[in-house]
Design a protein around this motif. Structure first.
Motif, short mmCIF file in Angstrom:
data_model
loop_
_atom_site.label_atom_id
_atom_site.label_comp_id
_atom_site.label_asym_id
_atom_site.label_seq_id
_atom_site.Cartn_x
_atom_site.Cartn_y
_atom_site.Cartn_z
N GLN A 1 95.41 -9.50 -13.54
CA GLN A 1 95.46 -9.72 -12.09
C GLN A 1 96.91 -9.90 -11.62
OE1 GLN A 1 93.00 -10.99 -14.11
NE2 GLN A 1 91.59 -9.51 -13.21
N ARG B 1 91.49 -6.99 -8.93
CA ARG B 1 92.68 -7.73 -8.45
C ARG B 1 92.29 -8.96 -7.66
NH1 ARG B 1 97.14 -5.12 -4.27
NH2 ARG B 1 98.18 -7.06 -3.67
N ASP C 1 95.14 -1.78 -7.58
CA ASP C 1 93.87 -2.44 -7.87
C ASP C 1 93.03 -1.53 -8.74
OD1 ASP C 1 91.87 -4.32 -7.90
OD2 ASP C 1 91.54 -4.34 -5.73
#
Length: 666
Positions: A183, A218, A192
């Motif tokens: 992330q 994400r 993402d």
């Protein structure tokens, strides 16, 4: 000093490790070449099959559910190549795919089965160079602590940042993605990973993550829920609407535009908005690609093979001139079978027929006057033309083909009327040259009424001729078919050419279009008494008290649509209509029909349907009657008055015999 040297040596050791990883895998030239075949789009099927069409590059007609396939019938990558860096020789299927870098041959994917060596699972994101992202790293923001699988996969972000991500991922051991590192990298690079899972898990309060939802690695959120992907009347979504259809394939734009998503489901829906688990759908549930069209180029023994993974390369809007509609403004080229095709491509799925949205089995050719329209910029282009070739002809060099000739009557300002007029005293003519070239400036000024080049002069004195189209093709001017070479019944390919300061250009695609200018032929019509096979002769008299009759007929047409029957007569005169009975409508209430896409089935008269004279009501008296048979084909036709191309519908066939007379009484 010793400590500094240790740090220094550690840094170079790590750098060497990264370099070794990044250079240990390169796709071969052949692998990159075959992957290029999927640049416009790729998919995998749910079932293995044998290709009876094009022979794959390796000569093996066996195609597995782990191979990556192109839309035009080629195998872009075998499953063994995708997974070869993981020391896997078994075909483990292909559940998700996203092609990230064609030049380097980098594909992100997931398999249907875990590795037999235990070095990856079916829920991990695998990359062809041999690195992976564990499933647990993807789902960590959702507090999912078990391997929940992976079904759909789509990377979002700029090409530059996705390449940077690949470089980072190349040197990152799988376990290092855990603990939120994935992330962090996604946030840092502003990219993402959108994905779907194979199971169900708790999410927030009194909510669930479904295998039909699209998730963000994400942000740890559900992007579109299943109920948003499939709009009513599809009953998608739990618990409010009742069904989770799942999500198998996932693709879209690289920009974070959830409404651009295309996807396939795990189960089919047979309802008001029917689809199968092999169709590719757009946001909301409308069908973009039918499964049968995806697999048709391979000519498999079965028409339905499902879709497990899908990748489509979305392109920026085209700002060059291009054809957008054929056979009328509401008939987009993308809705024709082969309406947007590679230049010179020959594919059995490219029939050139328009797929009518009212029924998936309804296809239509074009005939009579065929208009073409599209985009033409208001600068740079000096001249343009729509070019046509018969499907069997070789692709001509730009500027050497046959252009469609069109002549337009242009409304001009009439000072006596104080209005725009087609009065011959003031009207203008705009026409192509013998090679089909049209001057762009007067065309644009006549169509818009604007002073396009800013010279203070408007070609039609500000009169707007909105009916102008890029070209209108008089297909009736072609020889009657069948004829050697081109005729008015043939399959053609058209495209747009133009000239600007840089020279001559053409569209980078072909548009296939099928013509049909022949009316249906009616070979016979008669009535019979039920269960007796006795024919009621023309002008003959049926037995008193007989009201139900069998109608038998024979007719043919290459692109037949429907037939209708009319019974006229009685006292007072009345008319009863039966139909239209469309060949693709299996349950239209006729009871019989015996027709297909080319007319009646077989040779000779067939039982079309029954009629009942009692349907005339009180008008059914002892009287003479007329039975008329109308046969329509499916051709989309326009007329052309050199100002407008008017849609006039399908073509009715009324050749002899089309009616019989008889006498009947209650």
């Amino acid at each position: 000093m010793l400590e500094r040297n240790r740090v220094h040596v550690g840094f170079w050791t790590l750098l060497l490790f990264v370099l070794l990883l990044s250079t240990s895998w390169t796709a071969t030239a052949q692998e990159i070449d075959t992957l290029e075949w999927c640049r416009s789009g790729a998919f995998s099927t749910e079932e293995d099959f044998i290709s009876h069409g094009p022979v794959p590059f390796d000569g093996n007609r066996y195609i597995s559910d782990g191979d990556l396939l192109s839309f035009d019938g080629r195998v872009c990558a075998r499953n063994a190549w995708l997974a070869r860096q993981f020391d896997v020789v078994q075909d483990l299927g292909l559940d998700a795919v996203d092609i990230l870098d064609f030049e380097r041959g980098i594909v992100a994917f997931s398999t249907e089965l875990d590795s037999p060596h235990g070095n990856f699972t079916a829920g991990d994101v695998l990359f062809t160079p041999g690195f992976r992202i564990p499933n647990q790293a993807l789902v960590a923001p959702f507090q999912i602590s078990f391997n929940i699988g992976l079904d759909g996969l789509h990377f979002v972000g700029s090409d530059e940042n996705l390449r940077r991500f690949i470089d980072i991922a190349t040197g990152t051991p799988p376990d290092d993605w855990l603990g939120g590192k994935l992330q962090g990298v996604l946030h840092e690079l502003n990219i993402d990973i959108w994905f779907s899972v194979e199971g169900t898990a708790p999410y927030l309060r009194n909510s669930l993550i479904l295998d039909g939802d699209v998730l963000s690695a994400r942000h740890g959120i559900v992007l579109p829920h299943q109920s948003q992907l499939l709009s009513p009347p599809t009953p998608a979504g739990i618990p409010m609407r009742g069904v989770d259809f799942g999500l198998d394939g996932l693709t879209g734009r690289r920009e974070p535009d959830r409404r651009s998503l295309l996807f396939s489901t795990e189960i089919l829906y047979d309802g008001e908005s029917s689809f199968t688990d092999g169709d590719v759908l757009r946001y909301g549930g409308a069908i973009v690609f039918h499964n049968e069209d995806l697999v048709a180029p391979f000519e498999p023994a079965a028409r339905f093979l499902g879709v497990d993974a899908i990748h489509i390369a979305f392109r920026e809007p085209v700002y060059d001139p291009n054809i957008q509609t054929m056979c009328g403004d509401d008939h987009l080229v993308a809705d024709f079978e082969g309406g947007v095709a590679s230049i010179g491509s020959v594919n059995p799925a490219f029939t050139g027929l328009y797929r009518n949205a009212t029924d998936p089995d309804f296809r239509q050719p074009c005939g009579q006057y065929v208009p073409f329209d599209g985009f033409l910029p208001d600068s740079e282009v000096k001249r343009f033309r729509v070019v046509v070739r018969e499907i069997a002809e070789a692709v001509p060099a730009v500027g050497t083909g046959t252009g469609i000739q069109t002549t337009w009557q242009i409304a001009n300002w009439d000072p006596w009327l104080g209005a725009c007029s087609y009065n011959p005293a003031v009207a203008l003519t705009l026409q192509t040259d013998p090679d089909g070239w049209m001057e762009a400036l007067p065309y644009l000024e006549a169509k818009t009424g604007f002073d396009v080049d800013g010279d203070g002069v408007r070609f039609s004195n500000a009169c707007v001729n909105a009916g102008l189209r890029l070209a209108v093709w008089d297909t009736l001017s072609l020889p009657a078919g069948p004829a050697a070479g081109r005729d008015r019944e043939d399959h053609y390919v058209v495209w747009l050419e133009w000239e600007d300061s840089a020279g001559l250009h053409r569209e980078p695609v072909d548009h296939h279009i099928q013509l049909d200018n022949t009316r249906p032929v009616v070979s016979g019509l008669e009535m019979q008494l039920p269960d007796e096979g006795k024919v009621v002769q023309a002008c003959g008299e049926a037995p008193a008290g007989a009201s139900v009759f069998e109608v038998w007929g024979e007719f043919s047409d290459d692109h037949y649509l429907a037939f209708s029957l009319y019974v006229r007569g009685g006292s007072p005169p009345a008319t009863v209509t039966y139909g239209p009975h469309y060949h693709f409508d299996a349950d239209d209430g006729s009871g019989f029909k015996n027709t297909d896409a080319t007319g009646t089935v077989g040779s000779g008269l067939v039982h079309l349907r029954d009629i009942d004279m009692q349907d005339l009501g009180e008008s059914f008296t002892d009287c003479c009657y007329i039975l008329e048979l109308y046969v329509d084909d499916s051709t989309i036709r326009h007329s052309f008055n050199h100002r407008l191309a008017w849609y006039i519908g399908t073509w009715p066939g009324i050749p002899y015999p089309r009616f019989i007379t008889f006498a009947a009484a209650p």
